[in-house]
Write a protein that holds these residues in place. Structure first.
Motif, PDB file in Angstrom:
ATOM      1  N   ASN A 295      11.910   3.145 -28.746  1.00 39.01           N
ATOM      2  CA  ASN A 295      12.006   3.327 -27.122  1.00 39.01           C
ATOM      3  C   ASN A 295      10.233   3.512 -27.055  1.00 39.01           C
ATOM      4  O   ASN A 295       9.904   4.333 -26.071  1.00 39.01           O
ATOM      5  N   VAL A 296       9.434   2.857 -27.622  1.00 33.66           N
ATOM      6  CA  VAL A 296       7.968   2.004 -27.192  1.00 33.66           C
ATOM      7  C   VAL A 296       8.273   0.781 -26.417  1.00 33.66           C
ATOM      8  O   VAL A 296       8.629   0.028 -26.926  1.00 33.66           O
ATOM      9  N   ARG A 297       7.246   0.289 -25.902  1.00 34.38           N
ATOM     10  CA  ARG A 297       6.698  -0.799 -25.287  1.00 34.38           C
ATOM     11  C   ARG A 297       7.003  -2.150 -25.628  1.00 34.38           C
ATOM     12  O   ARG A 297       7.508  -3.184 -26.120  1.00 34.38           O
ATOM     13  N   SER A 298       5.932  -2.371 -27.675  1.00 35.18           N
ATOM     14  CA  SER A 298       5.566  -2.877 -28.196  1.00 35.18           C
ATOM     15  C   SER A 298       7.107  -3.194 -29.898  1.00 35.18           C
ATOM     16  O   SER A 298       6.887  -3.888 -30.223  1.00 35.18           O
ATOM     17  N   HIS A 299       7.860  -1.972 -29.712  1.00 31.52           N
ATOM     18  CA  HIS A 299       8.605  -2.002 -30.966  1.00 31.52           C
ATOM     19  C   HIS A 299       7.813  -2.193 -32.504  1.00 31.52           C
ATOM     20  O   HIS A 299       8.610  -3.254 -32.723  1.00 31.52           O
TER      21      HIS A 299
ATOM     22  N   GLY B 257      -4.632  -1.763 -32.061  1.00 30.12           N
ATOM     23  CA  GLY B 257      -5.100  -1.988 -31.431  1.00 30.12           C
ATOM     24  C   GLY B 257      -4.265  -3.087 -31.308  1.00 30.12           C
ATOM     25  O   GLY B 257      -4.164  -3.641 -29.465  1.00 30.12           O
ATOM     26  N   PHE B 258      -3.089  -3.295 -31.850  1.00 24.51           N
ATOM     27  CA  PHE B 258      -2.556  -4.763 -31.571  1.00 24.51           C
ATOM     28  C   PHE B 258      -1.313  -3.761 -31.650  1.00 24.51           C
ATOM     29  O   PHE B 258      -0.867  -4.472 -30.409  1.00 24.51           O
ATOM     30  N   PHE B 259      -0.659  -2.690 -32.032  1.00 30.54           N
ATOM     31  CA  PHE B 259       0.618  -2.494 -31.678  1.00 30.54           C
ATOM     32  C   PHE B 259       0.138  -1.601 -30.308  1.00 30.54           C
ATOM     33  O   PHE B 259       1.848  -0.865 -29.729  1.00 30.54           O
ATOM     34  N   ARG B 260      -0.492  -0.821 -29.885  1.00 33.89           N
ATOM     35  CA  ARG B 260      -0.662  -0.096 -29.086  1.00 33.89           C
ATOM     36  C   ARG B 260      -0.172  -0.441 -27.301  1.00 33.89           C
ATOM     37  O   ARG B 260      -0.377  -0.558 -27.022  1.00 33.89           O
TER      38      ARG B 260
ATOM     39  N   ASP C   5       0.612  -8.146 -26.791  1.00 39.40           N
ATOM     40  CA  ASP C   5       0.985  -8.066 -25.214  1.00 39.40           C
ATOM     41  C   ASP C   5      -0.164  -8.921 -24.545  1.00 39.40           C
ATOM     42  O   ASP C   5      -1.303  -9.148 -23.706  1.00 39.40           O
ATOM     43  N   SER C   6      -0.439 -10.017 -25.468  1.00 40.06           N
ATOM     44  CA  SER C   6      -1.824 -11.542 -25.082  1.00 40.06           C
ATOM     45  C   SER C   6      -1.294 -12.259 -25.082  1.00 40.06           C
ATOM     46  O   SER C   6      -0.260 -12.642 -26.081  1.00 40.06           O
ATOM     47  N   GLU C   7      -1.700 -13.126 -25.124  1.00 33.73           N
ATOM     48  CA  GLU C   7      -1.406 -14.964 -24.923  1.00 33.73           C
ATOM     49  C   GLU C   7      -1.191 -15.126 -26.653  1.00 33.73           C
ATOM     50  O   GLU C   7      -0.575 -15.710 -27.445  1.00 33.73           O
ATOM     51  N   TYR C   8      -2.561 -14.259 -27.648  1.00 35.34           N
ATOM     52  CA  TYR C   8      -2.564 -14.634 -29.216  1.00 35.34           C
ATOM     53  C   TYR C   8      -1.333 -14.016 -29.046  1.00 35.34           C
ATOM     54  O   TYR C   8      -0.763 -14.280 -30.155  1.00 35.34           O
ATOM     55  N   GLY C   9      -0.652 -12.407 -28.825  1.00 25.05           N
ATOM     56  CA  GLY C   9       0.181 -12.118 -29.523  1.00 25.05           C
ATOM     57  C   GLY C   9       1.226 -12.355 -29.420  1.00 25.05           C
ATOM     58  O   GLY C   9       2.428 -12.750 -30.575  1.00 25.05           O
ATOM     59  N   SER C  10       2.311 -12.910 -28.198  1.00 27.92           N
ATOM     60  CA  SER C  10       3.235 -14.142 -27.549  1.00 27.92           C
ATOM     61  C   SER C  10       3.268 -15.638 -28.601  1.00 27.92           C
ATOM     62  O   SER C  10       3.992 -15.526 -29.610  1.00 27.92           O
ATOM     63  N   PHE C  11       1.993 -16.060 -28.969  1.00 26.68           N
ATOM     64  CA  PHE C  11       2.018 -17.205 -30.223  1.00 26.68           C
ATOM     65  C   PHE C  11       2.367 -16.579 -31.272  1.00 26.68           C
ATOM     66  O   PHE C  11       2.983 -17.258 -31.952  1.00 26.68           O
TER      67      PHE C  11
END
Length: 480
Positions: free
Chosen positions: A296-300, A237-240, A247-253
């Motif tokens: 080469n994916v968005r989440s790296h 759920g985190f890296f997809r 890609d969330s406010e929590y993830g950015s924090f």
């Protein structure tokens, strides 16, 4: 790079006769110097402040006699848990004993596995090592090294690279293979790895950061939906790629906190190293890891668990250069950045791993160019094929030299240095050594990186004789 076990765990030089012949052969074909790991687990193995430099003195004297220079890596990590680790060199026993009394001395994953590969950065200033902090211990070690080899600093010893984590790299131990600890978590390529922030000190730091951000609920633990070491991004759920928690406010924090803690550790290590070796005529350096899978994916994903907040733009997370903060630390302390993957093509890897070593290398070199930080390269895998040699030479030479490219910031200056991995049995086989000799000649002719006054590349007969003198038994021993 000299063999990992050029000095044995017991503090003896490994086959000095073969080593001496190999060094002489390298010198005669024009190699400028060698890199050596100075292992904490060997030098200070007998107890706190009981330093044994005898074998390293013998090796450095041999290097000096061969007319070569030395890049010394202060290796405050263990050997045996990563790609290319063909020997086992643990941390000093007394450090491991301290870890039994204080388990939070080591990085910890979500399952509670304590990784004894290196000390957690959150324990940098904890007085748990016989009354000293890890930072004090590293400093004392480097002062002892400085005092022992003061005559060689700035002449034979020209670079000091300070190890900042596993493999000597500034990263978290997010993808350990642990072949010598079979009960431990086993990572395999191209797994995304795991966050290493579950010891009590890291959780306290996270809790404090969450409180300061006004979200105390974010501080109790790391992300809950990250999968395991060998999951792929789309399985979590985190890296997809789309809609992942990264890609969330929590993830950015969380990712900002996790990566900044790593950068701050590098800052502390470089500042301390600069104080120890100030005005000694040596170049300082740190090394970053070449985490190229899932680039080469968005989440790296694999970069994120390793501590590099390097992502493409999303709804909550803007596009980030996860390496620029590290480059800025290098600029602050006048240090060189060492990086790997110089020999790699994207096509060397399976398409489904979305590997991007070429783009990753370009990104980091561009950051170094922007901040005017010298960039030094290494090959990630030991290869003697023409495709690898051609790629190394092309990368070392830099790209672009016109005014428009300078203005656009797209020019990549030549590398400051390239270190070849590795001095081993295969290198000194007749065919490989001849191809390597030609590679060294081309490096000088096509990149200007090598000092043309060093060595005598026309004296092929002498260098061949030195290679032939290295017995098959010695070759095997040097390649352990």
């Amino acid at each position: 790079m000299l063999p990992l076990n050029v000095v044995t765990n017991d503090g003896e030089v490994n086959d000095p006769e073969a080593l001496e012949r190999g060094l002489r052969a390298l010198s005669e074909i024009g190699v400028e110097g060698v890199m050596i790991d100075v292992w904490w687990g060997i030098v200070e193995r007998d107890g706190p402040r009981k330093y044994d430099w005898a074998a390293y003195r013998e090796v450095i004297d041999m290097i000096k006699d061969a007319g070569l220079k030395v890049q010394a890596v202060m290796s405050f990590h263990a050997c045996g848990a990563n790609v290319g680790d063909v020997v086992e060199i643990p941390l000093p026993d007394w450090v491991l004993e301290a870890g039994k009394k204080d388990p939070d001395l080591f990085f910890t994953d979500q399952y509670g596995y304590r990784n004894p590969e290196c000390i957690s950065l959150w324990a940098d200033n904890a007085a748990t090592l016989a009354g000293r902090t890890p930072m004090n211990t590293y400093k004392d070690f480097m002062i002892s090294f400085r005092n022992t080899f003061k005559a060689e600093l700035g002449t034979t010893l020209t670079e000091i690279a300070v190890g900042c984590g596993p493999c000597g790299e500034l990263r978290y131990p997010a993808y350990p293979e642990n072949r010598f600890a079979q009960k431990a978590s086993q990572w395999r390529f191209p797994g995304i790895g795991e966050f290493q922030c579950y010891d009590q000190r890291s959780l306290l730091s996270l809790s404090r950061a969450a409180s300061e951000a006004g979200h105390i609920e974010w501080g109790g633990s790391g992300p809950h939906d990250t999968g395991g070491y060998n999951n792929l991004p789309f399985e979590t759920g985190f890296f997809r790629y789309d809609g992942g928690s990264w890609d969330s406010e929590y993830g950015s924090f969380f990712l900002s906190w996790y990566s900044s803690e790593l950068v701050n550790h590098g800052d502390r290590m470089l500042e301390m190293t600069k104080r120890v070796f100030d005005k000694r005529g040596v170049t300082l350096a740190i090394k970053c890891a070449g985490v190229h899978w899932w680039y080469n994916v968005r989440s790296h994903a694999a970069e994120l668990t390793a501590g590099y907040f390097n992502t493409r733009a999303g709804e909550f997370v803007s596009e980030r250069d996860g390496y620029a903060p590290i480059v800025r630390v290098c600029k602050k302390h006048g240090a060189r950045l060492n990086f790997t993957c110089v020999e790699m093509h994207d096509s060397d890897h399976p398409w489904y791993c979305y590997c991007g070593p070429e783009g990753l290398l370009r990104q980091i070199r561009s950051a170094c160019a922007r901040f005017d930080v010298p960039f030094a390269g290494e090959n990630a895998l030991c290869r003697f094929d023409q495709a690898a040699y051609d790629k190394i030479i092309k990368n070392c030479a830099g790209e672009g030299n016109d005014e428009e490219m300078w203005r656009e910031g797209t020019m990549l200056p030549p590398m400051a240095c390239f270190t070849f991995l590795r001095f081993n049995a295969e290198l000194f086989s007749p065919f490989a050594f001849e191809s390597f000799r030609i590679f060294v000649q081309r490096m000088r002719d096509e990149t200007g990186l090598l000092d043309t006054s060093i060595g005598n590349t026309s004296d092929e007969e002498a260098s061949t004789e030195d290679v032939d003198e290295i017995s098959s038994e010695s070759r095997v021993q040097l390649g352990l």
